[in-house]
Design a protein around this motif. Structure first.
Motif, mmCIF file in Angstrom:
data_model
loop_
_atom_site.group_PDB
_atom_site.id
_atom_site.type_symbol
_atom_site.label_atom_id
_atom_site.label_comp_id
_atom_site.label_asym_id
_atom_site.label_seq_id
_atom_site.Cartn_x
_atom_site.Cartn_y
_atom_site.Cartn_z
ATOM 1 N N VAL A 182 41.580 55.470 43.238
ATOM 2 C CA VAL A 182 40.728 54.514 43.956
ATOM 3 C C VAL A 182 40.015 53.575 42.974
ATOM 4 O O VAL A 182 39.715 52.422 43.286
ATOM 5 C CB VAL A 182 39.690 55.268 44.818
ATOM 6 C CG1 VAL A 182 38.610 54.324 45.349
ATOM 7 C CG2 VAL A 182 40.375 55.971 45.975
ATOM 8 N N LEU A 183 39.763 54.074 41.774
ATOM 9 C CA LEU A 183 39.031 53.285 40.773
ATOM 10 C C LEU A 183 39.829 52.079 40.286
ATOM 11 O O LEU A 183 39.247 51.127 39.764
ATOM 12 C CB LEU A 183 38.659 54.173 39.590
ATOM 13 C CG LEU A 183 37.741 55.365 39.921
ATOM 14 C CD1 LEU A 183 37.517 56.218 38.686
ATOM 15 C CD2 LEU A 183 36.417 54.873 40.484
ATOM 16 N N ILE A 184 41.148 52.092 40.453
ATOM 17 C CA ILE A 184 41.972 50.973 39.977
ATOM 18 C C ILE A 184 41.709 49.699 40.791
ATOM 19 O O ILE A 184 41.340 48.673 40.217
ATOM 20 C CB ILE A 184 43.468 51.348 39.981
ATOM 21 C CG1 ILE A 184 43.722 52.511 39.013
ATOM 22 C CG2 ILE A 184 44.320 50.137 39.583
ATOM 23 C CD1 ILE A 184 45.129 53.067 39.092
ATOM 24 N N PRO A 185 41.864 49.714 42.133
ATOM 25 C CA PRO A 185 41.562 48.500 42.889
ATOM 26 C C PRO A 185 40.083 48.137 42.845
ATOM 27 O O PRO A 185 39.723 46.950 42.926
ATOM 28 C CB PRO A 185 42.003 48.842 44.315
ATOM 29 C CG PRO A 185 42.010 50.324 44.381
ATOM 30 C CD PRO A 185 42.414 50.777 43.010
ATOM 31 N N LEU A 186 39.222 49.140 42.698
ATOM 32 C CA LEU A 186 37.787 48.862 42.594
ATOM 33 C C LEU A 186 37.490 48.066 41.334
ATOM 34 O O LEU A 186 36.722 47.091 41.365
ATOM 35 C CB LEU A 186 37.012 50.182 42.599
ATOM 36 C CG LEU A 186 35.493 50.088 42.751
ATOM 37 C CD1 LEU A 186 35.117 49.411 44.059
ATOM 38 C CD2 LEU A 186 34.874 51.484 42.680
ATOM 39 N N TYR A 187 38.115 48.453 40.237
ATOM 40 C CA TYR A 187 37.953 47.712 38.982
ATOM 41 C C TYR A 187 38.533 46.301 39.112
ATOM 42 O O TYR A 187 37.891 45.314 38.729
ATOM 43 C CB TYR A 187 38.644 48.458 37.840
ATOM 44 C CG TYR A 187 38.572 47.756 36.498
ATOM 45 C CD1 TYR A 187 37.587 48.090 35.569
ATOM 46 C CD2 TYR A 187 39.486 46.750 36.151
ATOM 47 C CE1 TYR A 187 37.513 47.447 34.342
ATOM 48 C CE2 TYR A 187 39.421 46.106 34.934
ATOM 49 C CZ TYR A 187 38.435 46.455 34.029
ATOM 50 O OH TYR A 187 38.362 45.798 32.826
ATOM 51 N N ASN A 188 39.735 46.211 39.650
ATOM 52 C CA ASN A 188 40.407 44.914 39.737
ATOM 53 C C ASN A 188 39.629 43.910 40.583
ATOM 54 O O ASN A 188 39.565 42.721 40.253
ATOM 55 C CB ASN A 188 41.812 45.093 40.324
ATOM 56 C CG ASN A 188 42.723 45.894 39.420
ATOM 57 O OD1 ASN A 188 42.457 46.044 38.220
ATOM 58 N ND2 ASN A 188 43.794 46.436 39.970
ATOM 59 N N ALA A 189 39.034 44.385 41.666
ATOM 60 C CA ALA A 189 38.332 43.485 42.584
ATOM 61 C C ALA A 189 36.886 43.221 42.171
ATOM 62 O O ALA A 189 36.309 42.209 42.575
ATOM 63 C CB ALA A 189 38.361 44.061 43.999
ATOM 64 N N CYS A 190 36.311 44.114 41.380
ATOM 65 C CA CYS A 190 34.883 44.000 41.045
ATOM 66 C C CYS A 190 34.644 43.849 39.548
ATOM 67 O O CYS A 190 33.545 44.132 39.059
ATOM 68 C CB CYS A 190 34.129 45.220 41.572
ATOM 69 S SG CYS A 190 34.179 45.398 43.363
ATOM 70 N N GLU A 191 35.639 43.417 38.817
ATOM 71 C CA GLU A 191 35.474 43.222 37.373
ATOM 72 C C GLU A 191 34.386 42.188 37.112
ATOM 73 O O GLU A 191 34.374 41.117 37.706
ATOM 74 C CB GLU A 191 36.788 42.769 36.745
ATOM 75 C CG GLU A 191 36.736 42.679 35.230
ATOM 76 C CD GLU A 191 38.074 42.348 34.610
ATOM 77 O OE1 GLU A 191 38.166 42.346 33.360
ATOM 78 O OE2 GLU A 191 39.041 42.088 35.369
ATOM 79 N N GLY A 192 33.456 42.531 36.239
ATOM 80 C CA GLY A 192 32.354 41.633 35.937
ATOM 81 C C GLY A 192 31.219 41.691 36.937
ATOM 82 O O GLY A 192 30.219 40.981 36.799
ATOM 83 N N ILE A 193 31.364 42.542 37.963
ATOM 84 C CA ILE A 193 30.349 42.663 39.010
ATOM 85 C C ILE A 193 29.768 44.069 39.068
ATOM 86 O O ILE A 193 28.560 44.244 39.218
ATOM 87 C CB ILE A 193 30.959 42.320 40.393
ATOM 88 C CG1 ILE A 193 31.417 40.872 40.429
ATOM 89 C CG2 ILE A 193 29.962 42.592 41.524
ATOM 90 C CD1 ILE A 193 32.161 40.507 41.700
#
Length: 237
Positions: A182-193
């Motif tokens: 789950v952490l993969i799409p979370l990182y991809n969508a929220c990078e820098g946030i």
């Protein structure tokens, strides 16, 4: 349940309402009705049973502590990792043997920085269970969101609307592999946030590195999101 305890729990509920945005979201997080939270916030306490008070208290992390947390080497490392992760929207992984003070340090940081910090104590969860628990922690109603993608998008949208937030996942070594992904799409969508800190025993590092060695699905991506590094604590000095 004493009036002093109820006062402290009600204060936590009010702070959570301000953090999540509504009493209904607090109710979702606590798995109680919106009417119950309304009674708590409006000080109509005689209408709330002790069972409900305990349920709300547990969900909001209310603790009557008899111990004081003293800054030591381990807690400073954990606090520094959390602070950097939150300030710079980074992903950190802490892996060290049990009994080193990780949980107490993470709870202390979460309490001190309650406004934009969200702490989850992981269990042996599969992907859906993990997503539902994240949503519940964030006050997101999952009743009508049936697919895994729907749940993932709800979590992503929550954090995209709250830059500077920190998600802490303690005992992350207990999560099953699909849940960890789950952490993969979370990182991809929220990078820098969004900043994320996962913590667990020394098995966290061993299992993830072993998964990478065996080319298991998503393992290399997960480890790469954490800079391929695992923070270790110093132990007692």
């Amino acid at each position: 349940m004493t009036n002093l305890q109820k006062t402290e729990i009600a204060a936590l509920a009010l702070a959570e309402k301000e953090r999540l945005g509504s009493g209904e979201k607090v109710a979702t997080k606590c798995s109680v009705s919106g009417a119950t939270i309304s009674l708590v916030l409006n000080q109509k306490w005689e209408q709330v049973t002790d069972q409900m008070w305990l349920k709300i208290a547990n969900a909001l992390g209310f603790r009557e502590r008899s111990w004081n947390i003293v800054p030591v080497s381990n807690s400073r490392i954990v606090e520094s990792a959390c602070g950097h992760a939150q300030k710079h929207s980074m992903f950190f992984a802490i892996s060290h043997r049990a009994g080193s003070g990780k949980t107490a340090s993470l709870e202390t940081y979460s309490t001190t920085n309650r406004t934009n910090t969200f702490l989850i104590q992981a269990r042996e969860w599969a992907k859906r269970e993990f997503l539902v628990q994240i949503c519940r922690t964030l006050g997101i109603d999952t009743t009508y969101r049936l697919t895994l993608d729907d749940l993932t998008q709800e979590v992503i949208q929550f954090f995209q609307a709250r830059p500077g937030s920190l998600l802490i996942i303690d005992e992350a070594d207990k999560l099953k592999s699909p849940a960890m992904r789950v952490l993969i799409p979370l990182y991809n969508a929220c990078e820098g946030i969004l900043g994320v800190v996962i913590a667990g025993t020394d098995h966290l590092e061993k299992e993830l590195k072993n998964d990478v060695r065996l080319s298991r699905k998503g393992a290399d991506e997960i480890v790469s999101r954490f800079g391929r590094r695992f923070l270790h604590l110093q132990g007692a000095t």
